[in-house]
Every structure is written in C-alpha cells, then in structure tokens.
Write an enzyme that holds these catalytic residues in place. Structure first.
Site, short mmCIF file in Angstrom:
data_model
loop_
_atom_site.label_atom_id
_atom_site.label_comp_id
_atom_site.label_asym_id
_atom_site.label_seq_id
_atom_site.Cartn_x
_atom_site.Cartn_y
_atom_site.Cartn_z
N LYS A 206 111.45 -10.74 60.57
CA LYS A 206 111.25 -10.79 59.12
C LYS A 206 110.01 -9.97 58.75
O LYS A 206 110.04 -9.14 57.87
CB LYS A 206 111.09 -12.25 58.69
CG LYS A 206 110.89 -12.45 57.21
CD LYS A 206 110.92 -13.92 56.86
CE LYS A 206 110.37 -14.12 55.45
NZ LYS A 206 110.42 -15.51 55.01
N GLU A 212 105.17 -10.83 69.85
CA GLU A 212 106.15 -10.92 70.93
C GLU A 212 107.27 -9.90 70.73
O GLU A 212 107.67 -9.18 71.66
CB GLU A 212 106.78 -12.33 70.97
CG GLU A 212 105.83 -13.45 71.34
CD GLU A 212 105.13 -14.07 70.14
OE1 GLU A 212 104.95 -13.37 69.11
OE2 GLU A 212 104.76 -15.26 70.23
N GLY A 265 112.43 -17.84 57.89
CA GLY A 265 112.89 -17.41 59.22
C GLY A 265 113.90 -18.38 59.81
O GLY A 265 114.95 -17.98 60.32
N ARG A 266 113.61 -19.68 59.73
CA ARG A 266 114.49 -20.67 60.37
C ARG A 266 115.77 -20.93 59.59
O ARG A 266 116.62 -21.70 60.01
CB ARG A 266 113.71 -21.96 60.60
CG ARG A 266 112.94 -22.45 59.39
CD ARG A 266 111.87 -23.46 59.76
NE ARG A 266 111.10 -23.91 58.61
CZ ARG A 266 109.99 -23.35 58.17
NH1 ARG A 266 109.52 -22.26 58.77
NH2 ARG A 266 109.34 -23.83 57.13
N GLU A 351 109.32 -27.15 62.32
CA GLU A 351 108.51 -26.16 61.60
C GLU A 351 108.55 -26.45 60.10
O GLU A 351 107.60 -26.17 59.38
CB GLU A 351 109.01 -24.74 61.89
CG GLU A 351 107.98 -23.67 61.56
CD GLU A 351 108.32 -22.29 62.12
OE1 GLU A 351 107.67 -21.83 63.06
OE2 GLU A 351 109.25 -21.66 61.57
N HIS A 382 121.98 -38.09 82.26
CA HIS A 382 121.42 -38.11 83.62
C HIS A 382 120.00 -37.59 83.59
O HIS A 382 119.47 -37.15 84.62
CB HIS A 382 122.31 -37.27 84.54
CG HIS A 382 123.71 -37.80 84.59
ND1 HIS A 382 124.08 -38.82 85.44
CD2 HIS A 382 124.80 -37.53 83.83
CE1 HIS A 382 125.37 -39.11 85.24
NE2 HIS A 382 125.82 -38.35 84.25
N LYS A 510 97.89 -17.87 66.69
CA LYS A 510 98.07 -16.40 66.70
C LYS A 510 96.70 -15.72 66.60
O LYS A 510 96.42 -14.76 67.31
CB LYS A 510 98.94 -15.95 65.52
CG LYS A 510 100.40 -16.34 65.60
CD LYS A 510 101.17 -15.74 64.43
CE LYS A 510 102.55 -16.34 64.28
NZ LYS A 510 103.24 -15.96 63.06
O1 F6P Z 1 105.35 -17.96 64.11
C1 F6P Z 1 106.38 -18.63 63.47
C2 F6P Z 1 107.31 -17.68 62.82
O2 F6P Z 1 106.71 -17.09 61.72
C3 F6P Z 1 108.60 -18.34 62.44
O3 F6P Z 1 108.53 -19.00 61.23
C4 F6P Z 1 109.54 -17.20 62.47
O4 F6P Z 1 110.87 -17.62 62.53
C5 F6P Z 1 109.09 -16.48 63.71
O5 F6P Z 1 107.70 -16.65 63.71
C6 F6P Z 1 109.45 -15.03 63.80
O6 F6P Z 1 108.92 -14.30 62.74
P1 F6P Z 1 109.44 -12.86 62.41
O7 F6P Z 1 110.87 -12.92 62.07
O8 F6P Z 1 108.61 -12.39 61.25
O9 F6P Z 1 109.21 -11.98 63.61
#
Ligand code: F6P
Length: 546
Positions: A206, A212, A265-266, A351, A382, A510
């Site tokens: 987003k 990452e 995002g979620r 979240e 289990h 972060k």
């Molecule tokens: O760090 C949390 C977050 O912002 C989530 O809310 C989101 O889904 C995820 O990181 C990934 O964010 P992006 O789509 O901006 O890479």
C-alpha cells in the site's frame, strides 16, 4: 445530547455487567436442558452460511442487553456512515470503503464516485490477467508466465495468501507464491521452485515503503536481472497507492494497479492487492470471491441487528470478553484448505482491535481486542486443545465446518466432521466427576486410583463455541466468510468505541529498527544508545556474527 448518549452506553454496559455477574452466567448446559429449540433460536443464516451461537451462554435477556449496547452506541448509524464514505477513520482522516471494492456501484466519498474508479481498476486487472493467461503478455525470453510471486507483508500478503491456499487446485491457470518475511531464508526457500523466465512478480505494498517488501523486491529484481538483464523490468507489476514510489522503483505505469488510502491493508485483498488471485485462480474465481463478500455486505447493511450475523458474532465476543472475562479466542477451521485463515484473522482482528484508547482519546473503560489464534482441526486437537478443554480460563472457539468436500474420500470427511462436532460438544458438555468415576469403576480401576486420578480426568464443560457452517468451500462462500469477520471487526470497534482502522502500534518498532540497523551495518553498538539488555544482545550478535 452527547451526555444522554454516554449515559445510554454506560447503562447498557452496566446491564451487561449485572447479567454477567449473576450466578451461572457462563453455564450453557442448563440452557439446552430448558429449551429444546435452542439451536433454531440461536442460529442465523445469510445466503446459505449458517452461524450457530447456541453453544454459548447467550439467552434472550443477555442478547437483549447486548443488542441494547449496539443500539446505545448507534451501531446501525455508524455502519451506514461507513457505507456512505464518511471519514470514520478519524485518526488518519480517511473513509473506510473496502465494501466499495466488491460493490456493484454507488459508493462515494464526498463528491468522488469511488465505485467508478474501482470498476476501472478491476477492468485493468481483468485485462492484465487475460493477457497473461492467453500469452499476449509474455516473459522477456518469450515464454509464458506460469508462476506469480507476490512480494508483500501483513495485509499485502496474508489475505491473498490465505485465499490462494484455500482455493488453488492443480487445474488453476498459474501457481502462486508469497514472499513476506525480510528473513532471506524465506526467499532462499522459494527460489529453487521458480524459473526466472516464467515468473511474474507483483510488488504489493500500500505504502511502497515497507522495509521488508522493498528489501525482498530488490533481492528478487537482482535474481531476475541475473538471467534476464534489462528484460527483468517486464516481469514486474506493482499493487500500491504510492504511484511516485512505484515509478521510482522502475515499474511502468501500465503495470501499476492502484488502490486508495480508504482501503486498510488488512481489508485490501479485494483491491489490486488481490491481483495474484486473479492470475493464479482465474478472473472468474476472483469475481466470485467479490460476489461472496458483496452478499455478506448486503446482509450486514440490511438485516436487523437481531438477525445480523456480523453483529451477533461481535455481541457474542462482547459477552465473552467483557461479560465473562474470557480474553482470547481460537479459530478452528475444520478444513485444511483454510489453514491460513487464523493468520489472516490474527491481523484483521488484533491490528484492528488492539487499542486501549477510545475515539475520544480517553483510556478505554472496558477490555478490547481478544487474542486470536488457531490452527485447522483436527491438528489443533493434538496441539493446544488440551488448554481449551481443561485450562483455567475458557477460550471461546469458532468452529468452521464445511459440509461438502472437494475430494472423494467420504470416510476421511466424515471423520473430520465428527471431530469438529465432537470438540464443540465436549467443550460444552464436559465430563463430570460422576461420569468419570463410573467409567473408571466399570473398567475395574481400584477406588484409591480413581480418587487419585479423578480430578485430572474431569472436564468442566460450559466452554463456548460458535459454529460457522459453509455448504461448500468455494470462492463465493470464502468471500462471505472473510467479509463476515471484517464486519464483525467493524462492529466491535463501534461497540468498544475505538478506531478499528488505524495501527499506530506498529510504528515504534519500525522506528527503533531504523536506529539499530546502522549499528549492525557498522558492526558496533553505539554506547548508551539503548537499554542495557538491547546493547548487550547487540554486542553478542555482533560478536557471534564476527
Ligand atoms: O506494519 C503494519 C502494516 O502497515 C499493516 O497494516 C500492513 O498491512 C502492512 O504493514 C504492509 O503495509 P504495506 O502494504 O504498506 O507494505
């Protein structure tokens, strides 16, 4: 007016607390004993999906008080404000319009016709999928794309990865892979399965700034360039709201599939973030997923509170968390294909609802977000179910059952269903000392041994579960199921008076990682920059890496 509303809300909470404080408020068995129609009275359906809340301690009075809270907080008006595109995400100044992504039209924010933009992006996604599938769009060496690699994390990974895991079959048009963790072991594990000439890469973010994702995108770009040179550029597409950053990464504008900041995002798997699904499962399947969610939206927007599945699921959670003090919940899909649903719901729910401050900026007076965890049944049985049967604090369970499988092993499926039903029955019914004693005596166990083992073998029972029954697992029913949970989250946000749509709590880590990284790069801890533990660990890591 505001005072009146606050008094109404406080009154509703007080009524719930009073009912929960009554002796036996958590007991479920007597409710069945007293009412042979309990299953019918506490089950609801929406477009073939069944929600059974009869194995909870809700009764008419308790449900009435909970509905009273929903009315006092103005749940229906808040829901309608979300659908009308009002800025309900007040801490980020945004509307919340994931429903527009699967709607048939008519969604707006202010003057803007959101639905028109959604339709345009969906059209571009559909055409792109068609071009990849029919070979109009080929890789740099002229080969067809057979694999799609989605690089993203959190909401840009979990939703699509969960759906692909649930719906992909060998007959699907492409294989889908998901790379999330910045731990390059994840990439190294995926890499041998991929041929650069046939791999299409979606950089899903987003913000297009997530450390990452950008790190993994750079790794994968280097890998593609190693074989394809400059041709690697043609293997990328971007799914993002940040069009400047996608251009800076070198992704051609026609390969950028945008969405807007009114999609959290979620909640974004229905947006361009779902492109890997259109590619891997086929466009028709992705469209059916949207229709399933749309059906649940229609139900959520129109059904009265007493009949409304997301509302009822949320109210049951209020009863469990706030009334009875059960702070966690287990999600147990009795379908291996839903193995990643608990992970998706962990983000969606925790979240969204992991907030201790209300919309008014004050500390919440009531506990909020439950801890959510889960695994598919029967594996969970289990593993952690011991604690749920006999631990000190009840853990309400969502038990998801699918009536009709997509394999021909009827015996396996019957065993799966028998176990799902039995877990819920065992949790509720328990096993009293008298029954354990009789069983052991009948097996010839000596009285002293019975006395010694008895307490260990008693099941307390009265442990609640909600059953969700799908006639079949397919794109439509999965869309319904995920939207059910999304709307439940919205309802809980409204009931607890918190903003379910921001996530400031992810920021501090972060920032601090950004400060530690240069120390790792320099190979030396900055004296006095951290607490003693962090500095000590940093020195250990630097020493061991040495
Ligand atoms: O760090 C949390 C977050 O912002 C989530 O809310 C989101 O889904 C995820 O990181 C990934 O964010 P992006 O789509 O901006 O890479």
């Amino acid at each position: 007016m505001a005072e009146q509303a606050a008094a109404g809300i406080a009154g509703a909470w007080a009524e719930i607390a009073a009912l929960a404080g009554e002796a036996g408020a958590g007991a479920i068995r007597p409710l069945f004993a007293a009412d042979s129609k309990r299953f019918a009275r506490f089950s609801r359906r929406a477009d073939g999906l069944l929600l059974d809340l009869s194995k909870t301690s809700l009764n008419d009075r308790r449900l009435g008080a909970l509905i009273g809270l929903a009315r006092a907080v103005g749940l229906a008006a808040r829901r309608d404000a979300m659908a009308a595109g009002e800025t309900i995400n007040t801490t980020e100044g945004r509307a919340v319009l994931h429903m527009a992504l699967r709607g048939e039209g008519g969604f707006r924010t202010g003057e803007e016709d959101v639905s028109a933009e959604v339709a345009a992006v969906l059209g571009r996604m559909r055409d792109f999928c068609a071009a990849v599938h029919d070979g109009t769009t080929l890789g740099a060496t002229g080969e067809r794309f057979t694999d799609v690699l989605n690089i993203g994390i959190g909401g840009s990974d979990l939703g699509p990865a969960m759906v692909a895991r649930a719906l992909w079959t060998p007959a699907a048009p492409m294989r889908a892979h998901y790379l999330a963790n910045v731990d390059a072991h994840a990439w190294e594990a995926l890499r041998p399965n991929l041929d650069p000439a046939r791999t299409l890469v979606l950089v899903a973010s987003k913000t297009f700034t997530t450390q990452e994702t950008m790190t993994n995108a750079a790794l994968v770009r280097d890998w593609l360039r190693g074989t394809l040179g400059e041709g690697a550029a043609g293997h990328f597409a971007a799914l993002s709201t940040n069009l400047k950053a996608t251009a800076a990464f070198g992704i051609a504008p026609e390969r950028v599939f945008p969405f807007r900041d009114w999609v959290g995002g979620r909640f974004s798997l229905w947006s361009a973030i779902g492109l890997s699904l259109g590619l891997a499962l086929g466009w028709e399947e992705f469209s059916k997923l949207l229709s399933g969610a749309r059906a649940m939206d229609g139900h959520f927007l129109a059904a009265p509170l007493e009949e409304n599945l997301p509302v009822l699921l949320a109210l049951a959670e209020i009863w469990h968390v706030n009334g009875l003090g059960y702070p966690s919940r287990a999600v147990l899909p009795y379908d291996e294909r839903l193995a990643r649903l608990p992970a998706h719901l962990q983000q969606l729910e925790m979240e969204s609802l992991g907030k201790r401050v209300t919309l008014a900026g004050t500390l919440a007076a009531h506990s909020t977000g439950a801890v959510v965890f889960g695994e598919p049944g029967t594996n969970a049985q289990h593993s952690f179910m011991q604690l749920i049967h006999q631990g000190t604090t009840p853990v309400p369970c969502d038990i998801i059952l699918v009536a009709k499988p997509d394999h021909k092993h009827a015996d396996s499926h019957r065993k799966l269903l028998a176990n799902g039903l039995a877990q819920a029955e065992a949790l509720m019914r328990g096993k009293p000392a008298s029954e354990v004693r009789a069983e052991m005596a009948a097996a010839g166990v000596a009285e002293a041994e019975i006395a010694r083992l008895l307490p260990h073998r008693v099941f307390p029972g009265d442990r609640p579960s909600a059953a969700i029954l799908l006639p079949h697992l397919d794109a439509f029913t999965l869309g319904q199921l995920v939207a059910l949970y999304e709307h439940k989250v919205f309802c809980l946000g409204a009931l607890w008076g918190i903003n379910a749509f921001d996530q400031w709590g992810v920021e501090l880590g972060k920032q601090l990682a950004g400060a530690i990284l240069p120390e790792l790069e320099a190979g030396a801890a900055k004296p006095g920059a951290h607490d003693g533990s962090t500095e000590g660990l940093l020195r250990e890591l630097l020493g061991s890496a040495g």
